[in-house]
Scaffold this active site. Structure first.
Site, PDB file in Angstrom:
ATOM      1  N   SER A   1     -24.353  -2.319  -0.884  1.00 35.33           N
ATOM      2  CA  SER A   1     -23.065  -2.059  -0.227  1.00 35.33           C
ATOM      3  C   SER A   1     -22.352  -0.860  -0.836  1.00 35.33           C
ATOM      4  O   SER A   1     -21.135  -0.795  -0.849  1.00 35.33           O
ATOM      5  CB  SER A   1     -22.169  -3.295  -0.333  1.00 35.33           C
ATOM      6  OG  SER A   1     -21.642  -3.398  -1.644  1.00 35.33           O
TER       7      SER A   1
ATOM      8  N   HIS B   1       7.122  14.293   7.719  1.00 35.34           N
ATOM      9  CA  HIS B   1       7.297  13.055   8.490  1.00 35.34           C
ATOM     10  C   HIS B   1       7.138  13.354   9.978  1.00 35.34           C
ATOM     11  O   HIS B   1       7.597  14.381  10.441  1.00 35.34           O
ATOM     12  CB  HIS B   1       8.704  12.487   8.231  1.00 35.34           C
ATOM     13  CG  HIS B   1       9.029  11.300   9.080  1.00 35.34           C
ATOM     14  ND1 HIS B   1       8.576  10.031   8.786  1.00 35.34           N
ATOM     15  CD2 HIS B   1       9.743  11.202  10.226  1.00 35.34           C
ATOM     16  CE1 HIS B   1       9.011   9.200   9.715  1.00 35.34           C
ATOM     17  NE2 HIS B   1       9.725   9.873  10.593  1.00 35.34           N
TER      18      HIS B   1
END
Length: 464
Positions: free
Chosen positions: A181, A443
């Site tokens: 993994s 933003h």
């Protein structure tokens, strides 16, 4: 006829080798590259790039199923696996061709063939028309690595696959077992699981993505399970019984051994360096567990012989190889080269959700004796993440409580592989928490979470 002489010969044209060659040529050196298979190496042809193309198809398919959430209609959804693979191969081909163009533009001599080093400063190239010898005072080994093969788990291309078979699948697995993994295993698990394979991942360590921060691993695992994957940790595949169309896997954990049936197995249990057949031992090159031992400047200890990238050991990442290539070319050209700091090399995994990190995990920072301040910020608190429909994720920062140095940053969630470079620059510039707090993040962006995770480490988070 006298052997043709160069200032620098590079063996291997992967992301380490071709970049070293280009940088050497830019600095006025005469450069030759020897490549036995593909320009661009594993990364461009059978690794980083084609896997990202496959994963992008899976990501779009996944989003198509979520159309209703976005006020959209999508009906009769399906996919054509051959077309998905064909797109991936076309992307790889386009980029591999681009490398050929770049080398030509920089007047690098490209020799296709197998390289050996019969004597110091000499490279023998065995091509289709015979063997020719070329010479150089400086030789860079950039031969890369290949998939590790465990006894009994050997690939056959039918039932048991390596990454190469998984990149050009002849069929869609129905019941898939992925052994390992790490980044490669989890990316293929993510791809086939998204396309509908019943996917089980087996990991010998105590958690998936074992090199990542434990908290990030746990978060990622929760998402994988939510997507229908089965994750078996602290488990070993001891045997595979193969019969037509079926593999019976013997899975061993602390409680004992159980068997499970699969129609496909992908083995992704690490890599080994391509060090054989080059003649390195005879030259006195030190090899440790299939990797060439080098110093911080990638010198092998044999005068004029360097090793970069995967053959020189961890981290096995294309971007590390490229930077080592540039460093060595600059060293050979007499420039003031800087050694690469391993703590500033980011790791990225392109599963869903994505995972990215740089520097020390919280556990490693504490083990190294640091008193730490840790900050976290969830995607659910970020306006852009919610607007994107990607509220599952987290950004985590680790600081030295005494100095404010950013020791590490760890992320899981949408597009974190693109975000991590902000913290990489921070680590390279030896940034403190104060610098990061004073930085104005735009933003609405996902990057605002990077700011908030810093603020949170000092009890100043604004949106949580």
């Amino acid at each position: 006829m006298a052997a043709k002489s160069f200032d620098m010969i590079v063996i291997g044209a992967g992301p380490g080798g071709y970049v070293a060659a280009i940088r050497g040529a830019q600095l006025g050196l005469s450069v030759a590259v020897v490549e036995r298979e593909h320009l661009g190496g594993i990364c461009l042809n059978w690794g980083c790039i084609p896997t990202k193309a496959l994963l992008r198809s899976a990501e779009v398919f996944h989003l198509m199923h979520r159309a209703k959430e976005f006020g959209l209609k999508a009906e009769g959804l399906g996919y054509d696996l051959d077309a998905v693979v064909a797109r991936s191969r076309a992307v790889a081909k386009q980029l591999s061709g681009g490398i050929g163009h770049l080398l030509k533009k920089n007047k690098v001599t490209v020799l296709m063939g197998e390289a050996t080093l019969p004597r110091p400063g000499v490279v023998a190239v065995k091509g289709g028309t015979g063997t020719e010898e070329i010479t150089a005072k400086n030789i860079i080994l950039a031969t890369g690595a290949r998939a590790r093969v465990l006894p009994g788990l050997e690939a056959d291309g039918d039932l048991v696959w390596t990454y190469k078979h998984a990149l050009t699948p002849k069929r869609m697995p129905k019941k898939l077992l992925v052994i390992g993994s790490g980044a490669i295993g989890i990316e293929f698990a993510s791809f086939f699981n998204t396309l509908g394979a019943d996917t089980t991942v087996v990991e010998v360590m105590d958690r998936v993505l074992p090199v990542e921060d434990a908290e990030i691993s746990a978060f990622a695992k929760k998402q994988f399970v939510k997507q229908g994957m089965k994750i078996l940790e602290k488990t070993t595949v001891v045997k595979l019984d193969r019969s037509p169309g079926k593999v019976v896997a013997h899975l061993q954990d602390a409680k004992g051994t159980v068997t499970a049936d699969f129609d496909t197995v992908i083995s992704a249990v690490g890599i080994v360096g391509n060090v054989e057949g080059l003649g390195l031992e005879a030259l006195g090159v030190k090899i440790d567990r299939t990797h060439v031992v080098v110093d911080e400047f990638c010198r092998t200890g044999v005068p004029g012989l360097y090793a970069i990238g995967d053959i020189a050991g961890a981290p096995w990442l294309a971007h590390k190889a490229s930077h080592e290539g540039v460093m060595v070319a600059e060293l050979i050209a007499g420039k003031h080269a800087h050694p690469i700091k391993p703590g500033t090399i980011a790791g990225c995994t392109y599963c869903t959700p994505q995972v990215a990190s740089v520097g020390l995990t919280e556990e490693k920072a504490k083990a190294a004796g640091y008193t730490v301040k840790v900050g976290r910020f969830p995607f659910i608190g970020n306006g852009k993440a919610i607007a994107l429909g990607e509220p599952e994720g987290m950004v985590k920062t680790v600081f030295d409580a005494k100095t404010g140095e950013l020791l590490g940053a760890h992320m899981v969630g949408a597009e974190v592989t693109e975000l991590i470079q902000g913290y990489v620059i921070g680590r390279t510039l030896e940034t403190t928490e104060e610098d990061l707090m004073h930085t104005v993040f735009p933003h609405p962006t996902l990057s605002e979470m990077m700011h908030e995770a810093v603020l949170d480490a000092y009890g100043r988070a604004l949106h949580m």
